[in-house]
Design a protein around this motif. Sequence first.
Motif, PDB file in Angstrom:
ATOM      1  N   LYS A  24       1.003  -1.279   0.187  1.00 47.21           N
ATOM      2  CA  LYS A  24       0.047   0.012  -0.132  1.00 47.21           C
ATOM      3  C   LYS A  24       0.922   1.193   0.068  1.00 47.21           C
ATOM      4  O   LYS A  24       0.645   2.230  -0.742  1.00 47.21           O
ATOM      5  CB  LYS A  24      -0.922  -0.143   1.457  1.00 47.21           C
ATOM      6  N   GLU A  27       2.562   1.696  -3.244  1.00 47.25           N
ATOM      7  CA  GLU A  27       1.551   2.352  -4.186  1.00 47.25           C
ATOM      8  C   GLU A  27       1.462   3.827  -4.025  1.00 47.25           C
ATOM      9  O   GLU A  27       1.628   4.617  -5.040  1.00 47.25           O
ATOM     10  CB  GLU A  27       0.218   1.541  -4.018  1.00 47.25           C
ATOM     11  N   ARG A  28       1.297   4.339  -2.781  1.00 44.85           N
ATOM     12  CA  ARG A  28       1.205   5.642  -2.845  1.00 44.85           C
ATOM     13  C   ARG A  28       2.560   6.315  -2.825  1.00 44.85           C
ATOM     14  O   ARG A  28       2.236   7.484  -3.457  1.00 44.85           O
ATOM     15  CB  ARG A  28       0.816   5.887  -1.187  1.00 44.85           C
ATOM     16  N   LEU A  29       3.470   6.081  -2.649  1.00 43.51           N
ATOM     17  CA  LEU A  29       4.972   6.571  -3.007  1.00 43.51           C
ATOM     18  C   LEU A  29       4.965   6.442  -4.400  1.00 43.51           C
ATOM     19  O   LEU A  29       5.395   7.745  -5.150  1.00 43.51           O
ATOM     20  CB  LEU A  29       5.928   5.821  -2.475  1.00 43.51           C
ATOM     21  N   MET A  31       2.623   6.926  -6.688  1.00 42.00           N
ATOM     22  CA  MET A  31       1.506   7.772  -7.313  1.00 42.00           C
ATOM     23  C   MET A  31       2.151   9.105  -6.904  1.00 42.00           C
ATOM     24  O   MET A  31       2.107  10.085  -7.584  1.00 42.00           O
ATOM     25  CB  MET A  31       0.418   7.672  -6.303  1.00 42.00           C
TER      26      MET A  31
END
Lengths: 199, 199
Positions: A24, A27-29, A31
Amino acid sequence: MNHYPSTVLNLIRQIAKLPGIGEKTAERLAMHILRSPRSEAEALAKSIAQVKDRTRLCSRCFCLSDDEVCAICNHPGRNRRLLCVVEQPADMVAIEKAGAFNGVYHVLQGVLSPMDGVGPDQIRFRELVQRMVDGGIEEVVIATGTGVEGEATAAYIAEQLSGRPVRVTRIASGVPIGGDLKFVDQITLKRAMEKRHAV
Amino acid sequence: MNHYPSTVLNLIRQIAKLPGIGEKTAERLAMHILRSPRSEAEALAKSIAQVKDRTRLCSRCFCLSDDEVCAICNHPGRNRRLLCVVEQPADMVAIEKAGAFNGVYHVLQGVLSPMDGVGPDQIRFRELVQRMVDGGIEEVVIATGTGVEGEATAAYIAEQLSGRPVRVTRIASGVPIGGDLKFVDQITLKRAMEKRHAV
Protein backbone atom coordinates in the motif's frame (compact mmCIF):
# COMPACT_ATOMS: atom_id res chain seq x y z
CA MET A 1 -1.91 -4.39 -8.70
CA ASN A 2 -1.96 -5.59 -12.30
CA HIS A 3 -4.39 -2.81 -13.14
CA TYR A 4 -1.48 -0.39 -13.38
CA PRO A 5 0.59 -0.05 -16.55
CA SER A 6 3.83 -2.06 -16.49
CA THR A 7 6.16 0.89 -15.77
CA VAL A 8 4.10 1.90 -12.73
CA LEU A 9 3.83 -1.72 -11.60
CA ASN A 10 7.59 -2.08 -11.87
CA LEU A 11 8.13 1.04 -9.76
CA ILE A 12 5.69 -0.18 -7.10
CA ARG A 13 7.48 -3.55 -6.95
CA GLN A 14 10.91 -1.93 -6.66
CA ILE A 15 9.74 0.36 -3.86
CA ALA A 16 8.01 -2.52 -2.06
CA LYS A 17 11.38 -4.32 -1.84
CA LEU A 18 12.60 -1.67 0.60
CA PRO A 19 12.46 -2.77 4.25
CA GLY A 20 9.34 -1.76 6.14
CA ILE A 21 7.54 -0.61 3.00
CA GLY A 22 4.36 -2.56 2.31
CA GLU A 23 2.43 -2.79 -0.93
CA LYS A 24 0.00 0.00 0.00
CA THR A 25 2.79 2.41 0.93
CA ALA A 26 4.71 1.48 -2.22
CA GLU A 27 1.61 2.28 -4.27
CA ARG A 28 1.20 5.62 -2.50
CA LEU A 29 4.86 6.56 -2.99
CA ALA A 30 4.75 5.54 -6.67
CA MET A 31 1.68 7.75 -7.18
CA HIS A 32 3.52 10.61 -5.50
CA ILE A 33 6.53 10.15 -7.78
CA LEU A 34 4.22 10.10 -10.80
CA ARG A 35 2.57 13.34 -9.76
CA SER A 36 5.76 15.12 -8.68
CA PRO A 37 7.75 17.32 -11.09
CA ARG A 38 10.16 15.49 -13.39
CA SER A 39 13.14 17.28 -11.83
CA GLU A 40 12.28 15.89 -8.40
CA ALA A 41 11.91 12.29 -9.62
CA GLU A 42 15.16 12.61 -11.54
CA ALA A 43 16.95 13.94 -8.46
CA LEU A 44 15.74 10.94 -6.48
CA ALA A 45 16.78 8.44 -9.17
CA LYS A 46 20.15 10.14 -9.53
CA SER A 47 20.83 10.19 -5.79
CA ILE A 48 20.19 6.43 -5.62
CA ALA A 49 22.53 5.74 -8.53
CA GLN A 50 25.20 8.12 -7.20
CA VAL A 51 25.21 6.73 -3.70
CA LYS A 52 26.26 3.35 -5.12
CA ASP A 53 28.81 4.88 -7.49
CA ARG A 54 30.47 7.41 -5.27
CA THR A 55 30.18 6.25 -1.69
CA ARG A 56 32.94 4.02 -0.43
CA LEU A 57 34.31 2.88 2.90
CA CYS A 58 37.00 4.95 4.56
CA SER A 59 40.23 2.97 4.15
CA ARG A 60 41.11 3.61 7.79
CA CYS A 61 37.89 3.25 9.82
CA PHE A 62 35.48 1.68 7.25
CA CYS A 63 32.74 4.22 7.78
CA LEU A 64 30.91 5.63 4.75
CA SER A 65 32.97 8.22 2.94
CA ASP A 66 33.13 10.24 -0.27
CA ASP A 67 36.92 10.11 -0.14
CA GLU A 68 39.70 7.59 0.45
CA VAL A 69 39.89 8.68 4.11
CA CYS A 70 36.79 10.03 5.87
CA ALA A 71 36.33 13.50 7.37
CA ILE A 72 36.60 12.23 10.95
CA CYS A 73 39.83 10.28 10.37
CA ASN A 74 41.25 13.33 8.60
CA HIS A 75 40.11 15.86 11.20
CA PRO A 76 43.12 17.36 13.03
CA GLY A 77 41.07 17.96 16.19
CA ARG A 78 40.13 14.33 16.84
CA ASN A 79 41.92 12.29 19.49
CA ARG A 80 43.60 9.44 17.59
CA ARG A 81 44.57 7.63 20.78
CA LEU A 82 40.90 6.95 21.54
CA LEU A 83 39.16 4.46 19.27
CA CYS A 84 35.45 3.60 19.34
CA VAL A 85 34.38 0.28 17.77
CA VAL A 86 30.85 0.19 16.32
CA GLU A 87 28.89 -2.26 14.18
CA GLN A 88 27.52 -0.02 11.43
CA PRO A 89 28.05 3.48 10.00
CA ALA A 90 24.64 4.50 11.41
CA ASP A 91 25.91 3.70 14.94
CA MET A 92 28.84 6.03 14.37
CA VAL A 93 26.45 8.76 13.21
CA ALA A 94 24.30 8.25 16.33
CA ILE A 95 27.36 8.72 18.59
CA GLU A 96 28.46 11.78 16.59
CA LYS A 97 25.00 13.28 16.99
CA ALA A 98 25.22 12.78 20.75
CA GLY A 99 28.42 14.84 20.59
CA ALA A 100 30.07 13.07 23.53
CA PHE A 101 33.04 11.52 21.75
CA ASN A 102 36.10 13.18 20.29
CA GLY A 103 38.13 10.13 19.28
CA VAL A 104 38.13 8.17 16.04
CA TYR A 105 36.11 5.14 15.00
CA HIS A 106 36.40 1.62 13.69
CA VAL A 107 33.29 0.36 11.91
CA LEU A 108 33.15 -3.44 11.96
CA GLN A 109 30.59 -3.50 9.13
CA GLY A 110 28.76 -6.27 10.93
CA VAL A 111 28.56 -8.27 14.10
CA LEU A 112 29.66 -11.81 14.96
CA SER A 113 26.84 -14.20 14.19
CA PRO A 114 27.94 -17.84 13.91
CA MET A 115 24.35 -18.89 13.08
CA ASP A 116 24.51 -16.74 9.93
CA GLY A 117 28.07 -17.81 9.13
CA VAL A 118 29.55 -14.47 10.18
CA GLY A 119 32.87 -15.00 11.95
CA PRO A 120 35.73 -12.56 12.68
CA ASP A 121 36.93 -12.82 9.05
CA GLN A 122 33.57 -11.66 7.71
CA ILE A 123 33.70 -8.37 9.63
CA ARG A 124 36.49 -5.78 9.82
CA PHE A 125 38.12 -7.46 12.84
CA ARG A 126 41.54 -8.13 11.27
CA GLU A 127 41.73 -4.48 10.31
CA LEU A 128 41.02 -3.57 13.94
CA VAL A 129 43.86 -5.80 15.12
CA GLN A 130 46.12 -4.24 12.47
CA ARG A 131 45.34 -0.80 13.88
CA MET A 132 46.45 -2.09 17.30
CA VAL A 133 49.65 -3.44 15.73
CA ASP A 134 50.25 -0.08 14.03
CA GLY A 135 50.09 1.43 17.50
CA GLY A 136 49.27 4.86 18.91
CA ILE A 137 45.93 3.80 20.38
CA GLU A 138 45.54 3.99 24.15
CA GLU A 139 41.90 3.09 24.63
CA VAL A 140 39.37 1.04 22.66
CA VAL A 141 35.72 1.76 23.57
CA ILE A 142 33.59 -1.14 22.37
CA ALA A 143 30.21 0.32 21.36
CA THR A 144 28.63 -2.65 19.63
CA GLY A 145 24.91 -3.22 20.33
CA THR A 146 23.63 -4.55 23.63
CA GLY A 147 21.75 -7.46 22.07
CA VAL A 148 23.10 -11.04 22.16
CA GLU A 149 25.29 -10.67 19.07
CA GLY A 150 26.58 -7.22 19.99
CA GLU A 151 27.54 -8.45 23.46
CA ALA A 152 29.20 -11.59 22.07
CA THR A 153 31.16 -9.46 19.60
CA ALA A 154 32.22 -7.11 22.41
CA ALA A 155 33.36 -10.06 24.53
CA TYR A 156 35.31 -11.54 21.62
CA ILE A 157 37.08 -8.26 20.85
CA ALA A 158 37.88 -7.66 24.54
CA GLU A 159 39.34 -11.15 24.79
CA GLN A 160 41.40 -10.86 21.61
CA LEU A 161 42.82 -7.49 22.64
CA SER A 162 43.51 -8.48 26.24
CA GLY A 163 47.23 -9.15 25.69
CA ARG A 164 47.87 -5.78 24.05
CA PRO A 165 49.00 -2.57 25.75
CA VAL A 166 45.63 -0.91 25.30
CA ARG A 167 42.79 -0.14 27.70
CA VAL A 168 39.58 -1.86 26.53
CA THR A 169 36.28 -0.40 27.73
CA ARG A 170 32.59 -0.98 26.99
CA ILE A 171 29.90 1.72 26.77
CA ALA A 172 27.67 1.69 29.84
CA SER A 173 24.26 0.10 29.62
CA GLY A 174 21.34 0.77 31.96
CA VAL A 175 18.12 2.71 32.25
CA PRO A 176 17.68 5.23 29.40
CA ILE A 177 17.65 8.90 30.44
CA GLY A 178 14.19 10.45 30.68
CA GLY A 179 12.57 7.05 30.88
CA ASP A 180 10.00 5.98 33.41
CA LEU A 181 11.27 2.93 35.31
CA LYS A 182 8.02 1.05 34.83
CA PHE A 183 8.44 1.15 31.05
CA VAL A 184 11.99 -0.20 31.09
CA ASP A 185 12.33 -3.88 30.15
CA GLN A 186 13.39 -6.42 32.78
CA ILE A 187 16.81 -7.25 31.32
CA THR A 188 17.78 -3.59 31.19
CA LEU A 189 16.59 -3.05 34.76
CA LYS A 190 18.52 -6.11 35.94
CA ARG A 191 21.66 -4.79 34.20
CA ALA A 192 21.14 -1.32 35.66
CA MET A 193 20.88 -2.84 39.13
CA GLU A 194 24.01 -4.99 38.69
CA LYS A 195 26.04 -2.03 37.35
CA ARG A 196 24.90 0.38 40.09
CA HIS A 197 27.57 2.79 41.26
CA ALA A 198 28.24 5.04 44.22
CA VAL A 199 26.94 8.63 44.01
CA MET B 1 22.73 14.19 9.68
CA ASN B 2 25.82 16.06 8.52
CA HIS B 3 27.96 13.21 9.80
CA TYR B 4 27.22 11.30 6.59
CA PRO B 5 29.22 11.87 3.40
CA SER B 6 27.52 14.22 0.93
CA THR B 7 26.24 11.51 -1.45
CA VAL B 8 24.55 9.66 1.40
CA LEU B 9 23.19 12.89 2.83
CA ASN B 10 21.77 13.79 -0.57
CA LEU B 11 20.03 10.41 -0.83
CA ILE B 12 18.55 10.75 2.67
CA ARG B 13 17.24 14.23 1.81
CA GLN B 14 15.70 13.03 -1.47
CA ILE B 15 13.99 10.09 0.23
CA ALA B 16 12.76 12.28 3.09
CA LYS B 17 10.88 14.41 0.52
CA LEU B 18 8.50 11.50 -0.11
CA PRO B 19 5.18 11.80 1.70
CA GLY B 20 4.94 10.03 5.05
CA ILE B 21 8.67 9.33 5.16
CA GLY B 22 10.39 10.99 8.12
CA GLU B 23 14.10 11.61 8.57
CA LYS B 24 14.67 8.40 10.56
CA THR B 25 12.96 6.22 7.95
CA ALA B 26 14.82 8.01 5.15
CA GLU B 27 18.09 7.26 6.94
CA ARG B 28 17.12 3.60 7.34
CA LEU B 29 16.10 3.26 3.68
CA ALA B 30 19.29 4.97 2.52
CA MET B 31 21.38 2.55 4.61
CA HIS B 32 19.46 -0.35 3.05
CA ILE B 33 20.13 0.96 -0.46
CA LEU B 34 23.82 1.32 0.41
CA ARG B 35 24.02 -2.25 1.65
CA SER B 36 21.90 -3.80 -1.11
CA PRO B 37 23.49 -5.19 -4.30
CA ARG B 38 24.27 -2.64 -6.98
CA SER B 39 21.81 -4.29 -9.40
CA GLU B 40 18.94 -3.75 -6.97
CA ALA B 41 19.72 -0.08 -6.40
CA GLU B 42 20.08 0.44 -10.14
CA ALA B 43 16.73 -1.26 -10.78
CA LEU B 44 15.09 1.12 -8.30
CA ALA B 45 16.74 4.20 -9.80
CA LYS B 46 15.81 3.06 -13.31
CA SER B 47 12.19 2.35 -12.41
CA ILE B 48 11.83 5.89 -11.02
CA ALA B 49 13.33 7.43 -14.14
CA GLN B 50 11.30 5.21 -16.46
CA VAL B 51 8.00 5.87 -14.80
CA LYS B 52 8.36 9.57 -15.62
CA ASP B 53 9.57 8.90 -19.15
CA ARG B 54 7.19 6.20 -20.26
CA THR B 55 3.98 6.56 -18.31
CA ARG B 56 1.38 8.82 -19.84
CA LEU B 57 -2.32 9.43 -19.49
CA CYS B 58 -4.70 7.40 -21.67
CA SER B 59 -6.00 9.81 -24.33
CA ARG B 60 -9.52 8.53 -23.79
CA CYS B 61 -10.01 8.07 -20.02
CA PHE B 62 -6.89 9.83 -18.56
CA CYS B 63 -5.84 6.93 -16.41
CA LEU B 64 -2.15 5.95 -16.27
CA SER B 65 -1.07 4.06 -19.34
CA ASP B 66 2.00 2.77 -21.17
CA ASP B 67 0.23 3.35 -24.50
CA GLU B 68 -1.83 6.00 -26.26
CA VAL B 69 -5.01 4.23 -25.17
CA CYS B 70 -5.09 2.18 -21.95
CA ALA B 71 -5.74 -1.56 -21.62
CA ILE B 72 -9.24 -1.04 -20.20
CA CYS B 73 -10.37 1.38 -22.94
CA ASN B 74 -8.98 -1.06 -25.51
CA HIS B 75 -10.47 -4.20 -23.96
CA PRO B 76 -13.19 -5.67 -26.21
CA GLY B 77 -15.03 -7.19 -23.24
CA ARG B 78 -15.71 -3.91 -21.41
CA ASN B 79 -19.12 -2.24 -21.56
CA ARG B 80 -18.54 1.12 -23.26
CA ARG B 81 -22.04 2.32 -22.48
CA LEU B 82 -21.24 2.38 -18.77
CA LEU B 83 -18.82 5.07 -17.62
CA CYS B 84 -17.40 5.44 -14.11
CA VAL B 85 -16.01 8.86 -13.11
CA VAL B 86 -13.21 8.83 -10.52
CA GLU B 87 -10.80 11.40 -9.11
CA GLN B 88 -7.45 9.64 -9.44
CA PRO B 89 -5.92 6.61 -11.18
CA ALA B 90 -5.57 4.90 -7.77
CA ASP B 91 -9.37 5.10 -7.33
CA MET B 92 -9.80 3.30 -10.65
CA VAL B 93 -7.37 0.62 -9.51
CA ALA B 94 -9.30 0.20 -6.24
CA ILE B 95 -12.57 -0.35 -8.16
CA GLU B 96 -10.84 -2.77 -10.55
CA LYS B 97 -9.50 -4.73 -7.58
CA ALA B 98 -13.04 -4.99 -6.19
CA GLY B 99 -13.98 -6.56 -9.53
CA ALA B 100 -17.54 -5.24 -9.46
CA PHE B 101 -17.43 -3.02 -12.53
CA ASN B 102 -17.22 -3.97 -16.17
CA GLY B 103 -17.62 -0.56 -17.81
CA VAL B 104 -14.99 2.02 -18.73
CA TYR B 105 -13.61 4.93 -16.74
CA HIS B 106 -13.05 8.65 -16.82
CA VAL B 107 -10.30 9.88 -14.50
CA LEU B 108 -10.81 13.54 -13.59
CA GLN B 109 -7.19 13.87 -12.40
CA GLY B 110 -8.39 15.96 -9.52
CA VAL B 111 -11.42 17.23 -7.68
CA LEU B 112 -13.14 20.61 -7.62
CA SER B 113 -11.58 22.73 -4.92
CA PRO B 114 -12.30 26.46 -5.29
CA MET B 115 -10.17 27.22 -2.20
CA ASP B 116 -7.13 25.80 -4.02
CA GLY B 117 -8.09 27.43 -7.32
CA VAL B 118 -9.20 24.16 -8.89
CA GLY B 119 -12.29 24.71 -11.06
CA PRO B 120 -13.81 22.53 -13.82
CA ASP B 121 -11.14 23.69 -16.28
CA GLN B 122 -8.32 22.44 -14.03
CA ILE B 123 -9.63 18.87 -14.03
CA ARG B 124 -10.66 16.65 -16.96
CA PHE B 125 -14.26 17.85 -16.89
CA ARG B 126 -14.43 19.24 -20.43
CA GLU B 127 -13.16 15.92 -21.73
CA LEU B 128 -15.97 14.18 -19.82
CA VAL B 129 -18.54 16.46 -21.45
CA GLN B 130 -16.94 15.77 -24.83
CA ARG B 131 -17.39 12.04 -24.27
CA MET B 132 -21.09 12.70 -23.64
CA VAL B 133 -21.25 14.72 -26.87
CA ASP B 134 -19.52 11.90 -28.75
CA GLY B 135 -22.36 9.69 -27.52
CA GLY B 136 -22.77 5.98 -26.89
CA ILE B 137 -22.80 6.31 -23.10
CA GLU B 138 -25.98 5.29 -21.29
CA GLU B 139 -24.97 5.61 -17.66
CA VAL B 140 -22.39 7.69 -15.78
CA VAL B 141 -21.56 6.39 -12.29
CA ILE B 142 -19.97 9.18 -10.29
CA ALA B 143 -17.42 7.57 -7.96
CA THR B 144 -15.60 10.62 -6.64
CA GLY B 145 -14.73 10.56 -2.93
CA THR B 146 -17.31 11.04 -0.20
CA GLY B 147 -15.52 13.95 1.45
CA VAL B 148 -16.68 17.55 0.98
CA GLU B 149 -14.79 18.10 -2.28
CA GLY B 150 -15.70 14.73 -3.77
CA GLU B 151 -19.37 15.31 -2.99
CA ALA B 152 -19.28 18.84 -4.42
CA THR B 153 -17.62 17.53 -7.59
CA ALA B 154 -20.25 14.79 -7.87
CA ALA B 155 -23.04 17.34 -7.45
CA TYR B 156 -21.47 19.63 -10.07
CA ILE B 157 -21.10 16.82 -12.62
CA ALA B 158 -24.65 15.57 -11.97
CA GLU B 159 -26.00 19.08 -12.49
CA GLN B 160 -24.00 19.71 -15.66
CA LEU B 161 -25.06 16.40 -17.20
CA SER B 162 -28.71 16.71 -16.17
CA GLY B 163 -29.91 17.91 -19.59
CA ARG B 164 -28.25 15.03 -21.48
CA PRO B 165 -29.82 11.70 -22.45
CA VAL B 166 -27.73 9.79 -19.93
CA ARG B 167 -28.54 8.22 -16.59
CA VAL B 168 -26.36 9.74 -13.85
CA THR B 169 -25.79 7.67 -10.68
CA ARG B 170 -23.64 7.95 -7.57
CA ILE B 171 -21.92 5.05 -5.80
CA ALA B 172 -23.70 4.16 -2.57
CA SER B 173 -22.27 5.35 0.72
CA GLY B 174 -23.01 3.86 4.11
CA VAL B 175 -21.62 1.54 6.73
CA PRO B 176 -18.53 -0.38 5.48
CA ILE B 177 -18.95 -4.14 5.20
CA GLY B 178 -17.47 -6.12 8.08
CA GLY B 179 -17.41 -3.03 10.29
CA ASP B 180 -18.71 -2.85 13.81
CA LEU B 181 -21.37 -0.13 14.02
CA LYS B 182 -19.80 1.40 17.13
CA PHE B 183 -16.59 2.14 15.22
CA VAL B 184 -18.35 3.88 12.33
CA ASP B 185 -18.19 7.68 12.37
CA GLN B 186 -21.35 9.71 12.98
CA ILE B 187 -21.64 11.23 9.52
CA THR B 188 -21.42 7.82 7.85
CA LEU B 189 -24.02 6.39 10.23
CA LYS B 190 -26.33 9.34 9.56
CA ARG B 191 -25.93 8.82 5.81
CA ALA B 192 -26.51 5.08 6.15
CA MET B 193 -29.71 5.79 8.05
CA GLU B 194 -30.96 8.33 5.52
CA LYS B 195 -30.23 5.99 2.61
CA ARG B 196 -31.84 2.96 4.23
CA HIS B 197 -33.67 0.69 1.81
CA ALA B 198 -36.29 -2.04 1.93
CA VAL B 199 -35.02 -5.61 2.30
